[in-house]
Design an enzyme around this catalytic site. Structure first.
Site, PDB file in Angstrom:
ATOM      1  N   LYS A 181      -1.274  37.525  55.167  1.00 25.36           N
ATOM      2  CA  LYS A 181      -2.159  38.649  55.519  1.00 25.36           C
ATOM      3  C   LYS A 181      -3.598  38.357  55.085  1.00 25.36           C
ATOM      4  O   LYS A 181      -4.549  38.689  55.812  1.00 25.36           O
ATOM      5  CB  LYS A 181      -1.652  39.938  54.867  1.00 25.36           C
ATOM      6  CG  LYS A 181      -2.529  41.187  55.099  1.00 25.36           C
ATOM      7  CD  LYS A 181      -2.620  41.586  56.573  1.00 25.36           C
ATOM      8  CE  LYS A 181      -3.686  42.650  56.827  1.00 25.36           C
ATOM      9  NZ  LYS A 181      -3.290  44.006  56.509  1.00 25.36           N
ATOM     10  N   LYS A 249     -11.446  45.908  50.736  1.00 26.16           N
ATOM     11  CA  LYS A 249     -10.407  45.699  49.722  1.00 26.16           C
ATOM     12  C   LYS A 249      -9.609  44.428  50.020  1.00 26.16           C
ATOM     13  O   LYS A 249      -9.321  43.620  49.126  1.00 26.16           O
ATOM     14  CB  LYS A 249      -9.498  46.938  49.701  1.00 26.16           C
ATOM     15  CG  LYS A 249      -8.355  46.907  48.706  1.00 26.16           C
ATOM     16  CD  LYS A 249      -7.027  46.462  49.300  1.00 26.16           C
ATOM     17  CE  LYS A 249      -6.543  47.326  50.431  1.00 26.16           C
ATOM     18  NZ  LYS A 249      -5.210  46.897  50.924  1.00 26.16           N
TER      19      LYS A 249
END
Length: 306
Positions: A181, A249
């Site tokens: 990811k 983030k």
């Protein structure tokens, strides 16, 4: 809208913790597919909506874990996942032997490895299975799912993944899903920034923005951002499919991991600073394609069609 007639078709009860912009449609897709779903969220409104849709409500993460076969989490960051798993009324307190916890949040690979070890001590298994595809992918069940963990456990849960996603890949042991990811976000953010720079440049140079998008989409520059976001960007439509603050983030996770593994990430570091600027200028709740606004600020112009 109730789906109770299908409820017990599958014989697998699913807990779903984190009914946000991504989690809520994913949980609804599981209900549509005939699974019993017990939902929990920090705010009550999405839980009520899930109950109305045919799901059940959990009182706490522990309560959810005690009532289901598989717990899925879809939460904002590492700190929240740790809290939901480890607090007194958390998942660990309710999990039992043979269960599976699937964390579909995007968190640090090292945090993932630590949580997987804690869950394994309880005789349960964990898969880290972060997702890509934004709100539309969550609604349509076409997410890209990148999973880390034991391959046999992954195979056992494939039925759930196939309801929520289209491209489902086992990437290796626990942590590998999160690493994949991070790779995804490195490439996505590069696209978002690159397309933003191109459009602001085209505007300043006096080119037709729609023509530019059409012309470059079909060639070597073709990418997801051009296909799915560019036409909205030039309309100034930054309604979130994926929050800029979440992209920020995720890029923190990537740059931190780059430090940890000794990998220089020069382009990602620039993207990280631009998304930080989204946050500091109060645009964190815009779509991640809204990073164009930061480039526009720097250029002193807006790339818009009338």
């Amino acid at each position: 809208m109730s789906h109770t007639n299908q409820q017990t078709m599958t014989g697998k009860t699913i807990g779903f913790i984190g009914l946000g912009i991504m989690g809520k449609p994913m949980a609804k897709n599981l209900i549509d597919a005939g699974y019993d779903v017990v939902g929990y969220n920090r705010s009550q409104e999405p839980v009520d909506e899930l109950v109305e849709y045919g799901g059940a409500a959990g009182d706490s993460p522990r309560d959810v874990a005690e009532r289901v076969d598989v717990v899925i989490t879809c939460l904002p960051d590492s700190a929240v996942v740790e809290k939901i798993v480890r607090s007194d009324d958390g998942i660990l307190a309710g999990v039992s032997e043979g269960m599976t916890v699937i964390d579909m949040s995007t968190i640090s690979p090292t945090t993932t490895e630590e949580l997987a070890a804690d869950i394994a001590e309880k005789g349960a298994s964990m898969l880290d299975a972060p997702i890509s595809g934004g709100e539309v992918g969550a609604i349509e069940g076409t997410l890209s799912i990148m999973a880390g963990g034991d391959e046999a456990v992954f195979d056992e849960q494939m039925d759930l993944f196939e309801v929520m996603g289209e491209t489902v890949t086992h990437c290796g042991p626990n942590g590998a899903g999160q690493t994949t990811k991070a790779c995804n976000q490195i490439v996505v953010s590069a696209q978002m920034v690159g397309v933003s720079e191109a459009l602001v440049f085209a505007e300043k140079a006096g080119a037709d923005l729609e023509a530019v998008i059409d012309a470059i989409s079909g060639g070597a520059a073709g990418c997801w951002t051009l296909d799915n976001r560019a036409s909205q960007m030039i309309e100034g439509n930054f309604d979130p499919g994926f929050f800029a603050s979440y992209q920020y983030k995720d890029l923190r996770i990537a740059t931190d991991a780059g430090e940890e593994f000794g990998v220089p990430l020069p382009q990602t570091s620039v993207a990280h600073e631009l998304y930080k600027s989204m946050e500091t200028t109060g645009r964190g709740r815009d779509d991640n394609s809204g990073v164009m606004q930061v480039i526009e600020d720097l250029a002193g112009t807006e790339a818009r069609i009338d």
